[in-house]
Structures are given as C-alpha cells and as structure tokens.
Design a protein around this motif. Structure first.
Motif, PDB file in Angstrom:
ATOM      1  N   ARG A  84      77.956 -66.992 -36.368  1.00  0.00           N
ATOM      2  CA  ARG A  84      78.275 -65.770 -35.233  1.00  0.00           C
ATOM      3  C   ARG A  84      79.741 -65.242 -35.864  1.00  0.00           C
ATOM      4  O   ARG A  84      79.825 -64.100 -36.031  1.00  0.00           O
ATOM      5  N   ARG A  85      80.672 -66.204 -35.915  1.00  0.00           N
ATOM      6  CA  ARG A  85      81.965 -65.794 -36.548  1.00  0.00           C
ATOM      7  C   ARG A  85      81.804 -65.268 -37.788  1.00  0.00           C
ATOM      8  O   ARG A  85      82.551 -64.275 -38.091  1.00  0.00           O
ATOM      9  N   LEU A 110      63.658 -67.921 -39.168  1.00  0.00           N
ATOM     10  CA  LEU A 110      64.631 -68.247 -37.676  1.00  0.00           C
ATOM     11  C   LEU A 110      65.428 -69.240 -37.813  1.00  0.00           C
ATOM     12  O   LEU A 110      64.948 -70.447 -38.137  1.00  0.00           O
ATOM     13  N   THR A 111      66.551 -68.832 -37.739  1.00  0.00           N
ATOM     14  CA  THR A 111      67.710 -69.708 -37.847  1.00  0.00           C
ATOM     15  C   THR A 111      68.788 -69.332 -36.917  1.00  0.00           C
ATOM     16  O   THR A 111      68.707 -68.499 -36.093  1.00  0.00           O
ATOM     17  N   PRO A 112      69.889 -70.373 -36.985  1.00  0.00           N
ATOM     18  CA  PRO A 112      70.898 -70.010 -36.138  1.00  0.00           C
ATOM     19  C   PRO A 112      71.708 -68.640 -36.400  1.00  0.00           C
ATOM     20  O   PRO A 112      72.736 -68.423 -35.458  1.00  0.00           O
ATOM     21  N   LEU A 113      71.486 -67.821 -37.356  1.00  0.00           N
ATOM     22  CA  LEU A 113      71.994 -66.628 -37.634  1.00  0.00           C
ATOM     23  C   LEU A 113      71.780 -65.755 -36.293  1.00  0.00           C
ATOM     24  O   LEU A 113      72.414 -64.813 -36.150  1.00  0.00           O
ATOM     25  N   HIS A 114      70.517 -65.989 -35.818  1.00  0.00           N
ATOM     26  CA  HIS A 114      70.210 -65.113 -34.839  1.00  0.00           C
ATOM     27  C   HIS A 114      71.053 -64.928 -33.500  1.00  0.00           C
ATOM     28  O   HIS A 114      71.055 -64.323 -32.608  1.00  0.00           O
ATOM     29  N   GLY A 115      72.106 -65.944 -33.415  1.00  0.00           N
ATOM     30  CA  GLY A 115      73.202 -66.135 -32.326  1.00  0.00           C
ATOM     31  C   GLY A 115      73.881 -64.671 -32.146  1.00  0.00           C
ATOM     32  O   GLY A 115      74.305 -64.441 -31.064  1.00  0.00           O
ATOM     33  N   GLN A 121      72.978 -61.737 -29.623  1.00  0.00           N
ATOM     34  CA  GLN A 121      73.225 -61.833 -28.389  1.00  0.00           C
ATOM     35  C   GLN A 121      74.203 -60.709 -27.756  1.00  0.00           C
ATOM     36  O   GLN A 121      74.089 -60.368 -26.547  1.00  0.00           O
ATOM     37  N   ASP A 122      75.059 -60.369 -28.893  1.00  0.00           N
ATOM     38  CA  ASP A 122      75.842 -59.201 -28.395  1.00  0.00           C
ATOM     39  C   ASP A 122      75.504 -57.790 -28.107  1.00  0.00           C
ATOM     40  O   ASP A 122      75.764 -57.057 -27.549  1.00  0.00           O
ATOM     41  N   GLY A 123      74.312 -57.609 -28.763  1.00  0.00           N
ATOM     42  CA  GLY A 123      73.415 -56.457 -28.661  1.00  0.00           C
ATOM     43  C   GLY A 123      74.143 -55.164 -29.423  1.00  0.00           C
ATOM     44  O   GLY A 123      73.814 -53.870 -29.122  1.00  0.00           O
ATOM     45  N   HIS A 124      74.842 -55.432 -30.275  1.00  0.00           N
ATOM     46  CA  HIS A 124      75.589 -54.058 -30.883  1.00  0.00           C
ATOM     47  C   HIS A 124      75.410 -53.662 -32.088  1.00  0.00           C
ATOM     48  O   HIS A 124      75.756 -52.864 -32.947  1.00  0.00           O
ATOM     49  N   ARG A 125      74.109 -54.243 -32.648  1.00  0.00           N
ATOM     50  CA  ARG A 125      73.382 -54.003 -33.839  1.00  0.00           C
ATOM     51  C   ARG A 125      71.925 -54.054 -33.590  1.00  0.00           C
ATOM     52  O   ARG A 125      71.247 -54.893 -33.054  1.00  0.00           O
ATOM     53  N   PRO A 126      71.169 -53.096 -34.448  1.00  0.00           N
ATOM     54  CA  PRO A 126      69.885 -53.358 -34.531  1.00  0.00           C
ATOM     55  C   PRO A 126      69.539 -54.631 -35.407  1.00  0.00           C
ATOM     56  O   PRO A 126      70.128 -54.706 -36.403  1.00  0.00           O
ATOM     57  N   VAL A 127      68.658 -55.087 -35.296  1.00  0.00           N
ATOM     58  CA  VAL A 127      68.076 -56.498 -36.122  1.00  0.00           C
ATOM     59  C   VAL A 127      66.729 -56.679 -36.335  1.00  0.00           C
ATOM     60  O   VAL A 127      65.977 -56.261 -35.292  1.00  0.00           O
ATOM     61  N   VAL A 128      66.381 -56.897 -37.596  1.00  0.00           N
ATOM     62  CA  VAL A 128      64.936 -56.983 -37.893  1.00  0.00           C
ATOM     63  C   VAL A 128      64.948 -58.548 -38.669  1.00  0.00           C
ATOM     64  O   VAL A 128      65.643 -58.682 -39.392  1.00  0.00           O
ATOM     65  N   GLY A 136      70.094 -54.352 -23.014  1.00  0.00           N
ATOM     66  CA  GLY A 136      71.179 -54.957 -22.696  1.00  0.00           C
ATOM     67  C   GLY A 136      72.512 -53.792 -22.772  1.00  0.00           C
ATOM     68  O   GLY A 136      72.591 -52.677 -23.472  1.00  0.00           O
ATOM     69  N   GLU A 137      73.268 -54.186 -21.648  1.00  0.00           N
ATOM     70  CA  GLU A 137      74.519 -53.010 -21.525  1.00  0.00           C
ATOM     71  C   GLU A 137      75.388 -52.967 -22.811  1.00  0.00           C
ATOM     72  O   GLU A 137      75.780 -53.948 -23.208  1.00  0.00           O
ATOM     73  N   GLY A 138      75.492 -51.841 -23.211  1.00  0.00           N
ATOM     74  CA  GLY A 138      76.357 -51.554 -24.440  1.00  0.00           C
ATOM     75  C   GLY A 138      75.521 -51.592 -25.610  1.00  0.00           C
ATOM     76  O   GLY A 138      75.964 -51.232 -26.801  1.00  0.00           O
ATOM     77  N   PHE A 139      74.223 -51.730 -25.651  1.00  0.00           N
ATOM     78  CA  PHE A 139      73.605 -51.775 -26.751  1.00  0.00           C
ATOM     79  C   PHE A 139      73.091 -50.048 -27.368  1.00  0.00           C
ATOM     80  O   PHE A 139      72.765 -49.358 -26.408  1.00  0.00           O
ATOM     81  N   HIS A 140      73.496 -49.914 -28.621  1.00  0.00           N
ATOM     82  CA  HIS A 140      73.221 -48.639 -29.076  1.00  0.00           C
ATOM     83  C   HIS A 140      72.595 -48.544 -30.418  1.00  0.00           C
ATOM     84  O   HIS A 140      73.004 -49.506 -31.270  1.00  0.00           O
ATOM     85  N   GLY A 141      71.360 -47.984 -30.422  1.00  0.00           N
ATOM     86  CA  GLY A 141      70.753 -48.021 -31.811  1.00  0.00           C
ATOM     87  C   GLY A 141      69.206 -47.890 -31.536  1.00  0.00           C
ATOM     88  O   GLY A 141      68.754 -47.939 -30.445  1.00  0.00           O
ATOM     89  N   PRO A 142      68.556 -47.849 -32.800  1.00  0.00           N
ATOM     90  CA  PRO A 142      67.051 -47.878 -32.479  1.00  0.00           C
ATOM     91  C   PRO A 142      66.517 -48.979 -31.997  1.00  0.00           C
ATOM     92  O   PRO A 142      67.189 -50.141 -32.238  1.00  0.00           O
ATOM     93  N   ARG A 143      65.536 -49.123 -31.093  1.00  0.00           N
ATOM     94  CA  ARG A 143      64.766 -50.336 -30.640  1.00  0.00           C
ATOM     95  C   ARG A 143      63.386 -50.800 -31.503  1.00  0.00           C
ATOM     96  O   ARG A 143      62.418 -50.512 -31.228  1.00  0.00           O
ATOM     97  N   LEU A 144      64.181 -51.297 -32.675  1.00  0.00           N
ATOM     98  CA  LEU A 144      63.049 -51.427 -33.867  1.00  0.00           C
ATOM     99  C   LEU A 144      62.449 -52.739 -33.696  1.00  0.00           C
ATOM    100  O   LEU A 144      62.964 -53.845 -33.569  1.00  0.00           O
ATOM    101  N   LEU A 145      61.096 -52.704 -33.875  1.00  0.00           N
ATOM    102  CA  LEU A 145      60.229 -53.979 -34.044  1.00  0.00           C
ATOM    103  C   LEU A 145      59.420 -53.761 -35.298  1.00  0.00           C
ATOM    104  O   LEU A 145      58.832 -52.521 -35.881  1.00  0.00           O
ATOM    105  N   SER A 146      59.279 -54.895 -36.196  1.00  0.00           N
ATOM    106  CA  SER A 146      58.618 -54.814 -37.370  1.00  0.00           C
ATOM    107  C   SER A 146      57.385 -55.791 -37.030  1.00  0.00           C
ATOM    108  O   SER A 146      57.536 -57.146 -36.718  1.00  0.00           O
ATOM    109  N   VAL A 147      56.018 -55.134 -37.256  1.00  0.00           N
ATOM    110  CA  VAL A 147      54.974 -56.039 -36.818  1.00  0.00           C
ATOM    111  C   VAL A 147      54.037 -55.951 -38.125  1.00  0.00           C
ATOM    112  O   VAL A 147      53.546 -54.747 -38.454  1.00  0.00           O
ATOM    113  N   ASP A 148      53.686 -57.217 -38.458  1.00  0.00           N
ATOM    114  CA  ASP A 148      52.666 -57.245 -39.535  1.00  0.00           C
ATOM    115  C   ASP A 148      51.332 -57.273 -39.127  1.00  0.00           C
ATOM    116  O   ASP A 148      50.990 -57.887 -38.392  1.00  0.00           O
ATOM    117  N   GLU A 149      50.479 -56.403 -39.767  1.00  0.00           N
ATOM    118  CA  GLU A 149      49.091 -56.218 -39.534  1.00  0.00           C
ATOM    119  C   GLU A 149      48.872 -56.049 -37.811  1.00  0.00           C
ATOM    120  O   GLU A 149      48.270 -56.986 -37.185  1.00  0.00           O
TER     121      GLU A 149
END
Length: 368
Positions: free
Chosen positions: A118-119, A137-142, A145-152, A270-283
């Motif tokens: 995270r740091r 799926l790894t600890p990078l997903h920590g 939690q701040d909700g400040h960026r879109p993540v795929v 979450g409060e303060g989140f700005h960005g696309p609400r993106l989901l990536s779904v295979d098939e």
C-alpha cells in the motif's frame, strides 16, 4: 489535446510465469496505442536472469520491489516475508524456497506485506492518473480500500488451479467420510492403504490425480487459529453440508458472484470515490440459464456498473436487457486479429462505428 488516462499494472511476483508475459504484452500494446502505462512488480536475481524484472520487462516503464535482500535473509535463517521489502507468498507449495504458500502465512505477516505494498503503490501514485490493473488475488488489493482509483483485477491460472485443488481435496475427504485434517494424517501414516481405499470409493478421482493431490504438502500448511480453545476452531464444510451443492450450475455461479458484486458496489459507493464503476466479467453468460442471466444483468443495471464483458455471441436477450451496448467483434485473419466496433442502441440492428479519415481541403490547409 488532453492526455489519455494511464494504465498501471501491479503484479506481486517476480517474473517467473505466464502472468508476467501478459503484463509485459499488455503494457507494450498500451504504450503502442499512445496511452501511458507503467508496471509495478517484484524482482529477484541479477541482471540477465529471467526473474530480474528490469531484464525481463526490458525498457518498459517499471518500478520494482527488490526481493534480493529478503532472499538473502532466508539463506541466513530469517523469515523472508518479514523483511523491510517482504518476499511475496506463493500459490505453489515448494520446499527450500523463501516464498511459502499463501495458506501458511500468518495474518499478522499478511497484514505487513499488504501495508508495504500500500505504501509502495501510494508513494508512486499508482492508478491515480487512470486505471490500476492488478494481476492475481494478492496483498496488492489493500490499496483499493481508499477508493481513490478505478481497479480491474485479472485472475490467472495459478490461483484458479490452487482453488480447484483445494476443492478436490475437500471432495476426497468427504468421499471417505473424513475431515481434511484426518485425511492428511491418514495419508502420512498409511499412504498405500489410503490410496487403495480411495480407488475403491465411488466417484473418486483416478490414482494419478489422487497421488498428486495428496503428495503435495497441503497437510503441513500452518493456518491461523480462531476461537478461544473452548469451541471448535474451524467449521467443517463438506460437499454434503455445502448448501451450494443443492443448486443448479447457474444458481451456483449466481450465488458466488453476488458477494463479489456487493464488494465492488461497496467500494465504488465509498465516500470520496470518483471514477468509472468498472467491472470486468469473462463470459458473462457462461453457465446461466435465461432467468438467472436476466437477474445478473438487472443487478448490474440497478447498481450502475460499467461492465466490460466477453461473450461468444451477442444474443437477443443480452441486447434487450442491456439496452445499449458497445460490441467489439474479434475478427481473425491468419495470424492477425482486429476488432470491429459496433453500437447497439436498444433497437434495430447493431451499427458499425467508422472513423472518417477524409478531411476537406480547408481543414487540411488549417493543420499544415
């Protein structure tokens, strides 16, 4: 001209498998398309080694977590996962290596690894100029939690194989009427008798698969303890007691998707989140019958997700439920692949999107 949003790729592991090749190729293609891109990855070894990230990723924009000090600490008897730059855990259980399997990582150690990443990612503003694409799926997903960026997130074969093997061991134990712990103990004490008993059990896997599942060191993993000692620490879940076993394949997929969708909705809301609400779904339609697929699509609409999905066909039902869809049809010619964009606007047939490159004479002169 306004700069295109950047794509930052995060991968916990040093280069050693197919997922690193995926990250490298995606970054190359993104840069070739004129969009900024960076890689955040682990690195091990010296220049010229396959595992050395600057060597592997060549001249691509790269920020590394250097695992060499952690690997050296391991050779001296210290825990590589507790170093200032902690060695990554692994989805594979191997002996004599500094990266032990995820299932053997204590919660406090996992928290420390997550805090480091995270740091690390925050210091370098990963994903803040566009999209953060995390691999595995790894600890990078920590950092999510701040909700400040879109993540795929992209799942790769390593963790899917890990989870599938865990399920197969559960089924093996259940077929014998044993707990997972009892199966491991029995195999350690009487390996041949255990294998013979399994081969005589209905619906058991073949001998080769059974030996592979049991000879892995899964029964030696150290797990976290729960409870105060006066109650059962782990609740036994077997194929018979698993409520999902009573559902159809489509219902089962729906039941397992809902918690993930709820987690995504919670993060994006979450409060303060700005960005696309993106989901990536295979098939997106795989394993679903029509009623369950309608439920999924209705939920995606009601939660206002921006969905990027693959599907073998653009069925009438998907078009009807989605309302408006951008379709990228993959066309293969020999060794070349191109995508043809189409737009469905809720009626009629999808229309191809074309780019008119013809400029009138005045426009050409204006830009010369």
């Amino acid at each position: 001209m306004k700069a295109l949003p950047a794509v930052d790729h995060g991968i916990l592991f040093f280069p050693r498998g197919g997922s690193s090749l995926v990250v490298k190729n995606l970054t190359e293609q993104t840069l070739a398309a004129g969009r900024p891109a960076r890689i955040f990855a682990g690195s091990l070894g010296q220049p010229g080694a396959y595992s050395h990230a600057p060597t592997f990723y060549e001249d691509l924009p790269l920020t590394v977590a250097d695992y060499n000090p952690a690997a050296t600490a391991h050779t001296l008897g210290a825990d590589a996962l507790l170093q200032p730059v902690p060695m990554h855990p692994s989805y594979e259980d191997r002996t004599g290596v500094p990266d032990r399997v995820f299932a053997a990582v204590a919660p406090a150690t996992a928290d420390a690894i997550e805090a480091y990443w995270r740091r690390h990612l925050t210091t370098h503003h990963a994903g803040q100029a566009g999209l953060l694409h995390l691999h595995h799926l790894t600890p990078l997903h920590g950092i999510t939690q701040d909700g400040h960026r879109p993540v795929v997130t992209t799942l790769h074969g390593t963790e899917l194989k890990f989870l599938n093997n865990a399920l197969r061991r559960l089924q093996l134990a259940d077929a014998l009427g044993l707990s997972i712990a009892a199966l491991g103990e029995q195999y350690r004490n009487e390996p041949r008798a255990t294998l013979r008993r399994i081969t005589q059990t209905a619906n058991a896997p073949g001998l080769d698969e059974t030996e592979t599942l049991l000879t892995d060191r899964w029964h030696m993993w150290t797990h976290a303890s729960f409870g105060d000692g006066s109650t059962e620490k782990f609740r036994k879940v077997t194929a018979r007691s698993n409520p999902l076993e009573s559902l159809s394949t489509g219902e089962r997929r729906l039941a397992t998707m809902l918690p993930l969708l709820a987690a995504a909705w919670s993060m994006y809301s979450g409060e303060g989140f700005h960005g696309p609400r993106l989901l990536s779904v295979d098939e997106i339609d795989a394993a679903f019958d029509e009623p369950n697929l309608r439920q999924v699509l209705a939920l995606l609409r009601s939660w206002d997700f921006d969905v990027l999905a693959t599907a073998p066909f653009m069925t009438p039902m998907i078009k009807q439920e989605a309302g408006q869809v951008m379709v990228h049809q993959v066309v293969t010619t020999g060794r070349h692949r191109v995508t043809v964009p189409w737009l469905w606007q809720g009626h009629g047939e999808p229309q191809p999107l074309t780019l008119d490159l013809a400029l009138d004479q005045a426009h050409r002169e204006e830009h010369t």
